[in-house]
Scaffold this motif. Structure first.
Motif, short mmCIF file in Angstrom:
data_model
loop_
_atom_site.label_atom_id
_atom_site.label_comp_id
_atom_site.label_asym_id
_atom_site.label_seq_id
_atom_site.Cartn_x
_atom_site.Cartn_y
_atom_site.Cartn_z
N LEU A 31 0.82 -1.21 0.00
CA LEU A 31 0.00 0.00 0.00
C LEU A 31 0.86 1.26 0.00
CD1 LEU A 31 -2.72 -1.17 2.53
CD2 LEU A 31 -3.00 -0.87 0.06
N VAL A 32 2.12 1.13 0.43
CA VAL A 32 3.07 2.25 0.38
C VAL A 32 4.39 1.72 -0.13
CG1 VAL A 32 2.01 3.59 2.25
CG2 VAL A 32 3.84 1.96 2.77
N GLU A 33 5.18 2.63 -0.67
CA GLU A 33 6.52 2.29 -1.14
C GLU A 33 7.52 2.88 -0.16
OE1 GLU A 33 9.46 3.14 -4.94
OE2 GLU A 33 7.39 3.85 -5.00
N ILE A 34 8.44 2.06 0.30
CA ILE A 34 9.49 2.52 1.20
C ILE A 34 10.77 2.66 0.38
CG2 ILE A 34 10.94 1.92 3.16
CD1 ILE A 34 8.54 0.62 4.46
N ILE A 35 11.40 3.82 0.48
CA ILE A 35 12.66 4.11 -0.19
C ILE A 35 13.77 4.01 0.87
CG2 ILE A 35 13.96 5.81 -1.54
CD1 ILE A 35 11.34 5.00 -2.89
N VAL A 36 14.83 3.28 0.55
CA VAL A 36 15.96 3.15 1.47
C VAL A 36 17.16 3.87 0.89
CG1 VAL A 36 17.50 1.55 2.67
CG2 VAL A 36 15.11 0.91 2.29
N LEU A 43 9.45 7.65 3.10
CA LEU A 43 8.22 7.62 2.32
C LEU A 43 8.27 8.79 1.35
CD1 LEU A 43 5.51 7.13 5.11
CD2 LEU A 43 6.20 5.44 3.42
N LYS A 44 7.66 8.63 0.20
CA LYS A 44 7.52 9.75 -0.72
C LYS A 44 6.48 10.70 -0.14
CE LYS A 44 8.58 7.15 -4.90
NZ LYS A 44 8.09 6.70 -6.20
N THR A 45 6.71 11.99 -0.27
CA THR A 45 5.76 12.96 0.26
C THR A 45 4.42 12.88 -0.47
OG1 THR A 45 6.70 14.67 -1.15
CG2 THR A 45 7.50 14.56 1.13
N THR A 46 4.44 12.37 -1.70
CA THR A 46 3.19 12.22 -2.45
C THR A 46 2.29 11.14 -1.85
OG1 THR A 46 4.28 10.71 -3.98
CG2 THR A 46 4.17 13.04 -4.62
N GLN A 47 2.86 10.28 -0.99
CA GLN A 47 2.08 9.20 -0.36
C GLN A 47 1.46 9.63 0.96
OE1 GLN A 47 4.03 5.03 -1.12
NE2 GLN A 47 5.58 6.39 -0.30
N LEU A 48 1.82 10.80 1.47
CA LEU A 48 1.40 11.18 2.82
C LEU A 48 -0.12 11.23 2.97
CD1 LEU A 48 4.05 13.87 3.80
CD2 LEU A 48 3.97 11.45 4.37
N ARG A 49 -0.79 11.78 1.99
CA ARG A 49 -2.26 11.89 2.07
C ARG A 49 -2.89 10.50 2.19
NH1 ARG A 49 -5.26 15.78 -1.85
NH2 ARG A 49 -6.05 16.86 -0.05
N GLU A 50 -2.40 9.54 1.40
CA GLU A 50 -2.94 8.18 1.44
C GLU A 50 -2.61 7.50 2.77
OE1 GLU A 50 -1.39 9.36 -1.36
OE2 GLU A 50 -3.26 9.54 -2.49
N VAL A 51 -1.39 7.71 3.27
CA VAL A 51 -1.02 7.11 4.55
C VAL A 51 -1.89 7.68 5.68
CG1 VAL A 51 0.83 6.82 6.25
CG2 VAL A 51 1.33 6.60 3.81
N MET A 54 -5.17 5.96 5.55
CA MET A 54 -5.07 4.59 6.07
C MET A 54 -4.94 4.60 7.59
SD MET A 54 -2.72 2.73 3.22
CE MET A 54 -2.40 3.76 1.82
N MET A 55 -4.27 5.61 8.13
CA MET A 55 -4.18 5.73 9.59
C MET A 55 -5.56 5.94 10.20
SD MET A 55 -0.75 8.10 9.98
CE MET A 55 -1.42 8.87 11.42
N ARG A 56 -6.36 6.80 9.57
CA ARG A 56 -7.72 7.05 10.09
C ARG A 56 -8.57 5.78 9.99
NH1 ARG A 56 -6.76 11.97 7.53
NH2 ARG A 56 -7.89 11.37 5.66
N LEU A 57 -8.44 5.06 8.88
CA LEU A 57 -9.20 3.81 8.74
C LEU A 57 -8.82 2.83 9.85
CD1 LEU A 57 -8.98 3.21 4.88
CD2 LEU A 57 -11.04 3.78 6.18
#
Length: 99
Positions: A31-36, A43-51, A54-57
């Motif tokens: 559901l998210v991409e982790i960059i190492v 996390l990509k900042t573009t994923q923050l809204r989706e994360v 998912m936190m609220r869910l």
């Protein structure tokens, strides 16, 4: 190393007061991409809204990760269908205006 448009998972978890295991589990469900980079996870900042969604869910509605996966994928399908409807409406308007 360039970390523009990335946020450290450690920093994210501290700010939102969520365990790192939450992000790791989202990653396991793809559901998210982790960059190492340099042994640091981001996390990509573009994923923050989706994360955040998912936190609220998970935390507010007490939905487990399987449920989050299902809900998130259904929401993406709805968004895709809405975009397709908008494209078709625009094409129809174009042909109606052309006549």
């Amino acid at each position: 190393m360039e970390t523009k448009n990335l946020i450290s998972i450690q920093q994210f978890c501290k700010h939102y007061n969520v365990p790192k295991a939450f992000i790791n589990t989202l990653h396991e469900y793809e559901l998210v991409e982790i960059i190492v980079k340099s042994d640091e996870q981001y996390l990509k900042t573009t994923q923050l809204r989706e994360v955040e969604k998912m936190m609220r869910l998970h935390y507010d509605l007490d939905i487990n990760f399987e449920g989050i996966d299902a809900v998130y994928n259904l929401l993406k399908q709805v968004e895709s269908l809405q975009n397709e409807i908008n494209k078709l409406k625009n094409r129809l308007d174009f042909y109606n205006n052309y006549q």
